[in-house]
Scaffold this active site. Sequence first.
Site, PDB file in Angstrom:
ATOM      1  N   ASP A  11     -51.795 -32.006  36.114  1.00  0.00           N
ATOM      2  CA  ASP A  11     -52.485 -32.266  37.402  1.00  0.00           C
ATOM      3  C   ASP A  11     -53.971 -31.598  37.239  1.00  0.00           C
ATOM      4  O   ASP A  11     -54.131 -31.055  36.314  1.00  0.00           O
ATOM      5  CB  ASP A  11     -51.683 -31.602  38.740  1.00  0.00           C
ATOM      6  CG  ASP A  11     -52.625 -31.825  39.857  1.00  0.00           C
ATOM      7  OD1 ASP A  11     -53.164 -33.025  40.232  1.00  0.00           O
ATOM      8  OD2 ASP A  11     -52.713 -30.938  40.771  1.00  0.00           O
ATOM      9  N   ASP A  13     -56.614 -30.887  40.130  1.00  0.00           N
ATOM     10  CA  ASP A  13     -57.285 -29.949  41.394  1.00  0.00           C
ATOM     11  C   ASP A  13     -56.122 -28.890  41.554  1.00  0.00           C
ATOM     12  O   ASP A  13     -55.099 -29.420  41.796  1.00  0.00           O
ATOM     13  CB  ASP A  13     -57.400 -31.037  42.677  1.00  0.00           C
ATOM     14  CG  ASP A  13     -58.328 -32.186  42.375  1.00  0.00           C
ATOM     15  OD1 ASP A  13     -59.599 -31.625  42.282  1.00  0.00           O
ATOM     16  OD2 ASP A  13     -58.111 -33.249  42.283  1.00  0.00           O
ATOM     17  N   ASP A 178     -49.575 -27.645  40.924  1.00  0.00           N
ATOM     18  CA  ASP A 178     -49.781 -26.833  41.772  1.00  0.00           C
ATOM     19  C   ASP A 178     -49.434 -27.042  43.164  1.00  0.00           C
ATOM     20  O   ASP A 178     -48.925 -26.162  44.306  1.00  0.00           O
ATOM     21  CB  ASP A 178     -51.399 -26.363  41.927  1.00  0.00           C
ATOM     22  CG  ASP A 178     -52.327 -27.256  42.989  1.00  0.00           C
ATOM     23  OD1 ASP A 178     -52.876 -27.279  43.687  1.00  0.00           O
ATOM     24  OD2 ASP A 178     -52.181 -28.636  42.228  1.00  0.00           O
TER      25      ASP A 178
END
Length: 239
Positions: A11, A13, A178
């Site tokens: 991922d 961000d 996250d």
Amino acid sequence: MSPRVEYVLFDLDGLLIDSEAIYTAVTNEILAPYGCEMTWEIKAGLMGKNEQAAAAHLFAALPPIALTPEAYLVQRRGLQDQRWPRVQLLPGAAKLIAHLHSHGIPMAIATGSNRAEFKLKTAHLSVTFGVFGENVVCADDPRMYGRKSKPAPDVFLQAAQLLGRGEGEGSKGLVFEDAIPGVQAAVAAGMNVVWIPDPRLQQVAGADTTPVVPPETRRLASLEDFKPEEYGLPPYSAP
């Protein structure tokens, strides 16, 4: 014992770059004239969603204000675009990516950002992101038309295809995420997952995160804590 993996998906961000700080600052700058604030209780519910879904969640949590979600997104994009060229890598990101690249491990990025945002966020960090080349899937890429965003597995399946991985090879992949929707997407794709949640999210969500994160998901405090050899990847060199 974790399985041996052959490729790695990231991922972007909140995982590789500290974009969440910018998202929060910009949103609260926009909301301040209306006497509102995006608290972490609110933010916990929108992390990992695409911008339309995140805006809908935000406005549902706020009292009625003289601002539409559409107008908010226009303002937010403009302010963010000014700040993305200053966003910084999160701890451990540069080291891990450089290490995997040096050992020829296939890697790709699977992000909910659109292509223009991705370029703004990463152009000044070319030493790290340049190693991915064309192995990046963004939300507005033609290959994602008609596909669903996280928590659906589509973006990770598309990223795996960029690396020449087809159906049935999900168990050979390792995803770093996250956000909870991203973890769920990786699990739905049949891939191994390392979850690195923002500590502020844990303070807010607490036990509420447990039922929606599969028990086999490995949870770490930081990318710095990842041990490649636990997944059959080359270990870091001794200092």
